[in-house]
Design a protein around this motif. Sequence first.
Motif, short mmCIF file in Angstrom:
data_model
loop_
_atom_site.label_atom_id
_atom_site.label_comp_id
_atom_site.label_asym_id
_atom_site.label_seq_id
_atom_site.Cartn_x
_atom_site.Cartn_y
_atom_site.Cartn_z
N GLY A 133 0.83 -1.20 0.00
CA GLY A 133 0.00 0.00 0.00
C GLY A 133 0.86 1.24 0.00
N TYR A 134 0.83 1.99 -1.08
CA TYR A 134 1.62 3.22 -1.20
C TYR A 134 0.66 4.41 -1.25
CZ TYR A 134 4.87 -0.36 -2.84
OH TYR A 134 5.62 -1.49 -2.95
N ASN A 135 0.94 5.40 -0.43
CA ASN A 135 0.10 6.60 -0.42
C ASN A 135 0.35 7.42 -1.68
OD1 ASN A 135 -1.12 6.10 2.06
ND2 ASN A 135 0.55 7.04 3.19
N VAL A 136 -0.71 7.81 -2.36
CA VAL A 136 -0.64 8.62 -3.57
C VAL A 136 -1.09 10.03 -3.20
CG1 VAL A 136 -1.37 8.87 -5.97
CG2 VAL A 136 -1.20 6.59 -4.95
N ARG A 137 -0.24 11.04 -3.44
CA ARG A 137 -0.49 12.41 -3.00
C ARG A 137 -0.76 13.34 -4.19
NH1 ARG A 137 -1.29 12.53 2.53
NH2 ARG A 137 0.07 10.98 3.48
N VAL A 138 -1.41 14.47 -3.90
CA VAL A 138 -1.68 15.44 -4.96
C VAL A 138 -0.43 16.26 -5.29
CG1 VAL A 138 -4.11 15.63 -4.37
CG2 VAL A 138 -2.48 17.19 -3.31
N SER A 139 0.54 16.29 -4.40
CA SER A 139 1.80 16.99 -4.66
C SER A 139 2.93 16.28 -3.92
CB SER A 139 1.72 18.46 -4.22
OG SER A 139 1.53 18.57 -2.83
N ALA A 141 0.73 16.56 1.92
CA ALA A 141 -0.22 16.96 0.88
C ALA A 141 -1.46 16.08 0.94
CB ALA A 141 0.43 16.87 -0.49
N GLU A 142 -2.53 16.56 0.33
CA GLU A 142 -3.80 15.82 0.33
C GLU A 142 -3.61 14.43 -0.27
OE1 GLU A 142 -8.29 16.24 -1.59
OE2 GLU A 142 -6.86 17.90 -1.68
N LEU A 143 -4.27 13.46 0.34
CA LEU A 143 -4.14 12.07 -0.09
C LEU A 143 -5.15 11.77 -1.20
CD1 LEU A 143 -2.73 9.35 0.61
CD2 LEU A 143 -4.67 8.87 2.11
N VAL A 144 -4.63 11.30 -2.35
CA VAL A 144 -5.49 10.87 -3.44
C VAL A 144 -6.08 9.50 -3.10
CG1 VAL A 144 -5.59 10.22 -5.88
CG2 VAL A 144 -4.19 12.16 -5.15
N GLY A 145 -5.23 8.64 -2.56
CA GLY A 145 -5.66 7.30 -2.18
C GLY A 145 -4.46 6.44 -1.84
N THR A 146 -4.69 5.19 -1.53
CA THR A 146 -3.62 4.25 -1.20
C THR A 146 -3.75 3.02 -2.10
OG1 THR A 146 -3.63 4.99 1.10
CG2 THR A 146 -2.55 2.89 0.63
N THR A 147 -2.64 2.64 -2.71
CA THR A 147 -2.67 1.50 -3.61
C THR A 147 -2.94 0.21 -2.85
OG1 THR A 147 -0.29 1.06 -3.43
CG2 THR A 147 -0.99 2.64 -5.11
N ALA A 148 -3.47 -0.75 -3.57
CA ALA A 148 -3.67 -2.09 -3.02
C ALA A 148 -2.73 -3.05 -3.75
CB ALA A 148 -5.12 -2.53 -3.20
N THR A 154 -2.15 -1.54 -10.72
CA THR A 154 -1.22 -1.13 -11.78
C THR A 154 -0.84 0.33 -11.58
OG1 THR A 154 -2.15 -2.68 -13.38
CG2 THR A 154 -0.91 -0.82 -14.26
N ILE A 155 0.46 0.58 -11.60
CA ILE A 155 0.98 1.94 -11.44
C ILE A 155 1.83 2.26 -12.67
CG2 ILE A 155 2.40 3.49 -10.03
CD1 ILE A 155 1.92 1.56 -7.68
N THR A 156 1.46 3.31 -13.40
CA THR A 156 2.21 3.71 -14.58
C THR A 156 3.03 4.96 -14.27
OG1 THR A 156 0.48 2.86 -16.04
CG2 THR A 156 2.08 4.37 -17.01
N VAL A 157 4.33 4.89 -14.48
CA VAL A 157 5.23 6.01 -14.18
C VAL A 157 5.12 7.06 -15.27
CG1 VAL A 157 7.63 6.71 -13.90
CG2 VAL A 157 6.83 4.55 -12.90
N GLY A 194 -6.95 5.58 -12.78
CA GLY A 194 -7.55 6.60 -13.63
C GLY A 194 -7.26 8.02 -13.22
N THR A 195 -6.36 8.21 -12.27
CA THR A 195 -6.01 9.57 -11.84
C THR A 195 -4.49 9.68 -11.69
OG1 THR A 195 -6.44 11.29 -10.18
CG2 THR A 195 -6.16 9.05 -9.37
N THR A 196 -4.01 10.89 -11.54
CA THR A 196 -2.56 11.10 -11.38
C THR A 196 -2.25 11.57 -9.97
OG1 THR A 196 -2.72 13.37 -12.19
CG2 THR A 196 -2.22 11.66 -13.81
#
Length: 381
Positions: free
Chosen positions: A328-334, A339-346, A350-353, A368-370
């Motif tokens: 689980g990796y935290n995905v941030r807006v910046s 910074a605000e949390l977009v979500g956490t991976t499960a 799939t993560i595209t660089v 579906g988001t960045t």
Amino acid sequence: MSENRRSGSEFSIDTIVSFCKKNVKYISAGVLTVAIVVVLAVVATGNKGGDKASKQPDTKQEETDKKDNQGEEQDDEKDADGKKDQEESHPEIKELVSTYYNSYAAGDLDKLTELTKFLSDMEKDYITMMNEHVASYNNVSCIVEDGAEEGDYIVCVAYDMTFEDMKEALPGSNIFYIQTNKDGELYINNRYSSFNREIKEQKTKKKILNLIKEFENGDKVQKLQEEVQENYDKIVSKDEKLEKKVNDVAEAISEWKQSYKPAEEEPEEEQAPEEQQPEEEQAPEEPEQDQPSDDGGSESDGASDTNDNASGGLNYVPDGKVLTATGGYNVRVSMNESAELVGTTAVGDTITVILSYAEGWTKVEWNGTTGYIRTDLLLAN
């Protein structure tokens, strides 16, 4: 009776019209004069009765507008004035930091050693490598706050960095811990540089690390770093050459990290002579406690120094690489752990660089988001 009146009126009108035609030039002048007199009389009368009703509201309105304008100017310039006040109250700090960056860009290790303490051989080597890419640092400004002890300061520095062969400057920010020696001279303590806070090469004190983290999470620093990030993204996205340069530098940093070999174990004696050994050198190493998981993710998603363009960002993931999350990796807006949390991976996501940044974060596409994930977490994935 009505007919007589009508004929009398018609006679009178005809007589007047005839008179006017014969004496038109005099009549015109007379009418003009009368008109002027009438206008002046009306204005004078209006002013007598209306001056108090018109002039006073206008004066009040002017005063109100003036106050409103002053209020807007104060709001617009509040932050800038705050920075100026801090810099004016600590001109020696801005001078120290400006000299540091001039020396950094020039690769002048001797001068940097004079300005700092505990500048390790590894960081010196990193500075030498970066000197091949960075041409200058300009427009340095500071946010200053008191540190752990009297004469200590935590400083957030904003600057514009220019790469070699590039005209467009990139904004960046960095956190410094500045102290005062026995002679009253300021120096930068590189045990708390963004480089060492990430690499954890040298010992640090938890008390100071916590102060730095608290300072960085404050409103002023957060606002500054968000502005830096926003401007950085805008500039890079509009300049393909600059974007390629950023990627080249990120790759050079990654190659440097992989190829760096420390010299024979000499740094401790060289960087900490007897007169430069404050009590923190004997403090136990506490790097693990400096980066706790901040919001329930299975991994910590950021360190307190990851917004630095000058010294941070020692990782790189190739653009377009597709990863499968193993945690689980935290995905941030910046690029900041606060910074605000977009979500956490499960696991299995799939993560595209999209792009790895020198600040130590990677922009990714997920669900579906960045957003941004710490680069070192992706490398360990």
